[in-house]
Design a protein around this motif. Structure first.
Motif, short mmCIF file in Angstrom:
data_model
loop_
_atom_site.label_atom_id
_atom_site.label_comp_id
_atom_site.label_asym_id
_atom_site.label_seq_id
_atom_site.Cartn_x
_atom_site.Cartn_y
_atom_site.Cartn_z
N LEU A 6 0.80 -1.24 0.00
CA LEU A 6 0.00 0.00 0.00
C LEU A 6 0.83 1.28 0.00
CD1 LEU A 6 -2.81 -1.10 2.50
CD2 LEU A 6 -3.12 -0.55 0.08
N HIS A 7 2.14 1.19 0.23
CA HIS A 7 2.90 2.44 0.25
C HIS A 7 4.39 2.29 -0.06
CE1 HIS A 7 3.51 6.68 1.20
NE2 HIS A 7 4.67 6.31 1.71
N SER A 8 4.86 3.12 -0.99
CA SER A 8 6.31 3.26 -1.21
C SER A 8 6.59 4.71 -1.60
CB SER A 8 6.78 2.36 -2.36
OG SER A 8 6.42 2.93 -3.61
N LEU A 97 -1.51 9.90 -3.85
CA LEU A 97 -1.09 11.25 -3.46
C LEU A 97 -0.94 11.24 -1.94
CD1 LEU A 97 -0.58 13.99 -4.79
CD2 LEU A 97 -2.97 14.57 -4.36
N GLU A 98 0.27 11.53 -1.46
CA GLU A 98 0.52 11.53 0.00
C GLU A 98 0.64 12.99 0.44
OE1 GLU A 98 4.19 9.75 1.33
OE2 GLU A 98 3.35 9.34 3.30
N GLY A 99 -0.50 13.55 0.84
CA GLY A 99 -0.55 14.98 1.14
C GLY A 99 -1.08 15.72 -0.08
N THR A 124 -3.13 14.84 4.11
CA THR A 124 -1.93 15.56 4.55
C THR A 124 -0.76 14.61 4.67
OG1 THR A 124 -2.15 15.11 6.93
CG2 THR A 124 -3.34 17.03 6.07
N TRP A 125 0.46 15.20 4.62
CA TRP A 125 1.63 14.52 5.18
C TRP A 125 1.65 14.97 6.63
CZ3 TRP A 125 6.94 15.96 6.43
CH2 TRP A 125 7.78 14.87 6.60
N ASN A 126 2.80 15.06 7.30
CA ASN A 126 2.79 15.44 8.72
C ASN A 126 2.35 16.89 8.95
OD1 ASN A 126 3.60 12.92 9.63
ND2 ASN A 126 5.77 13.41 9.47
N SER A 163 -3.21 7.59 7.07
CA SER A 163 -1.85 7.70 7.60
C SER A 163 -1.41 9.16 7.50
CB SER A 163 -0.89 6.80 6.81
OG SER A 163 -1.11 5.44 7.11
N HIS A 164 -0.78 9.66 8.53
CA HIS A 164 -0.29 11.06 8.62
C HIS A 164 -1.36 12.07 9.06
CE1 HIS A 164 3.83 10.57 7.09
NE2 HIS A 164 3.35 9.77 6.17
N LEU A 165 -2.63 11.70 9.09
CA LEU A 165 -3.66 12.67 9.52
C LEU A 165 -3.58 12.92 11.03
CD1 LEU A 165 -7.03 11.78 7.73
CD2 LEU A 165 -5.37 13.56 7.15
N SER A 184 -2.51 3.49 5.05
CA SER A 184 -1.63 2.76 4.13
C SER A 184 -0.33 2.31 4.77
CB SER A 184 -1.32 3.59 2.89
OG SER A 184 -0.57 4.74 3.25
N HIS A 185 0.17 3.08 5.75
CA HIS A 185 1.45 2.71 6.37
C HIS A 185 1.53 3.24 7.80
CE1 HIS A 185 2.05 6.60 4.46
NE2 HIS A 185 3.29 6.74 4.88
N SER A 186 0.84 2.53 8.71
CA SER A 186 0.80 2.89 10.13
C SER A 186 0.68 1.61 10.96
CB SER A 186 -0.41 3.78 10.43
OG SER A 186 -0.32 5.02 9.76
N LYS A 195 3.63 8.75 17.37
CA LYS A 195 2.33 9.35 17.07
C LYS A 195 1.82 9.02 15.66
CE LYS A 195 4.45 13.80 15.95
NZ LYS A 195 4.64 15.18 16.36
N ARG A 196 2.70 8.55 14.77
CA ARG A 196 2.26 8.13 13.44
C ARG A 196 1.46 6.82 13.50
NH1 ARG A 196 1.68 7.13 9.82
NH2 ARG A 196 3.18 6.73 8.16
N ASN A 197 1.52 6.14 14.64
CA ASN A 197 0.77 4.89 14.78
C ASN A 197 -0.66 5.15 15.24
OD1 ASN A 197 2.86 3.35 13.85
ND2 ASN A 197 3.71 2.94 15.90
N THR A 253 4.77 -1.07 3.06
CA THR A 253 6.19 -1.19 3.45
C THR A 253 6.88 0.12 3.81
OG1 THR A 253 6.93 -0.99 1.15
CG2 THR A 253 6.50 -3.23 2.01
N ASP A 254 6.52 1.22 3.10
CA ASP A 254 7.29 2.48 3.21
C ASP A 254 8.67 2.34 2.58
OD1 ASP A 254 7.24 5.16 3.78
OD2 ASP A 254 7.13 4.94 5.95
N PHE A 255 8.88 1.33 1.74
CA PHE A 255 10.16 1.17 1.05
C PHE A 255 10.52 2.47 0.31
CE2 PHE A 255 9.65 -3.71 0.56
CZ PHE A 255 10.51 -3.95 1.63
ZN ZN Z 1 4.47 8.52 4.75
#
Ligand code: ZN
Length: 305
Positions: A6-8, A97-99, A124-126, A163-165, A184-186, A195-197, A253-255
């Motif tokens: 779900l995420h790279s 789109l991440e953010g 959003t991102w962070n 993720s990131h919200l 997608s990646h938490s 806090k990202r979890n 994964t966040d690879f």
């Molecule tokens: Zn991310």
């Protein structure tokens, strides 16, 4: 067994690295997707407004996505039918789109990005932006512009990613979601306090909507010690399985977004089958393992797209 990642952040690195070279020093390359049996790989356009011209760089990332998918003749996931025909013999690509910073505050900008292939969106991102509060600031929720953007995504059939919200944005979004959402990646905050979890209540809310949580392989999100091994990945899977069942867990994964800071023994999609082997050893059924690695994510995209 095949995988839906779900995420790279690979689009950030394929400007200067050859996606098709087995020697490229990045986590995800085409040869490694094939060897790892990845049927669907999500590629995030992550261009937060904080540091760059997000419109310019976002468009550059989308050009990179177009280039690798056309050079590699990779199917692009645009519809539920595309999910149904995805296969690990010929990995498919999904544009995320991440953010939403590159929309520059215009909720109708998503119509143009949908035409370019975007099917997954983190508001959003962070950092916070005109649409919502991000977890880095963790104050604001969805803004009126954010609510318009979410309504547009629901109209089009774009999967919403939490993720990131910020927590307030998360709960605002769950209130207006008529369909499944994903993280997608938490990971689970009960096991790693970053806090990202996600809190237990957040994981339950995602499950309640029929969504899924992509387990992130970044050690600081897996363990409070900041270092991790395969067992830490498994711990988060087991925790969420006990909390909401195996039908709401996936892999994100966040690879290529973690500077090669990964659990010992995991360096690329080629190592993902190690997760399968360990779940097998612990007695998970083939159906449950297939759901975690592929089926749950495929179910959500099939439903929303
Ligand atoms: Zn991310």
């Amino acid at each position: 067994m095949q995988f839906f990642d779900l995420h790279s952040d690979t689009l950030a690195l394929v400007g200067e690295n050859d996606f098709f070279s087995p020697q490229a020093p990045i986590n995800i390359t085409y040869p490694k997707l094939l060897r790892g049996k990845v049927a669907v790989q999500c590629f995030a356009v992550c261009v937060p407004q904080t540091s760059v011209d997000s419109v310019l760089l976002g468009n550059e990332f989308i050009r990179r996505f177009d280039r690798i998918t056309s050079e590699g003749n990779m199917p692009v996931i645009l519809s539920a039918d595309d999910v149904a025909s995805a296969s690990a013999q010929k990995p498919s690509a999904l544009l995320a789109l991440e953010g939403a910073d590159m929309l520059a505050g215009d909720p109708d900008g998503i119509f143009r990005l949908y035409d370019k292939g975007v099917r997954l969106m983190t508001l959003t991102w962070n950092n916070s932006n005109p649409f919502a509060g991000g977890i880095g600031e963790n104050a604001a929720g969805l803004t009126p512009l954010g609510r318009q953007l979410v309504a547009n995504c629901h109209k089009l059939g774009v999967v919403m990613d939490v993720s990131h919200l910020s927590e307030k944005s998360f709960w605002d979004l769950t209130e207006v979601s008529p369909c499944p959402i994903i993280a997608s990646h938490s990971n689970a905050r009960a096991l790693c306090s970053n806090k990202r979890n996600l809190s237990d209540d957040q994981i339950k809310a995602i499950a309640h909507l029929g969504g899924t949580v992509g387990i992130n392989l970044y050690p600081p999100f897996l363990s409070d010690s900041g270092t991790a091994v395969l067992d830490d990945v498994i711990r988060h899977i087991e925790y969420m399985a006990a909390l909401v069942g195996t039908e709401h867990i996936s892999i994100g994964t966040d690879f290529d977004g973690v500077d090669n800071n990964l659990p010992r023994g995991i360096a690329s999609p080629v190592d993902l089958p190690k997760i399968v082997a360990e779940l097998c050893r612990l007695g998970y059924s083939t159906d449950a393992i297939d759901a975690i690695c592929y089926g749950n994510a495929a179910r959500v995209f099939t439903q929303v797209l």
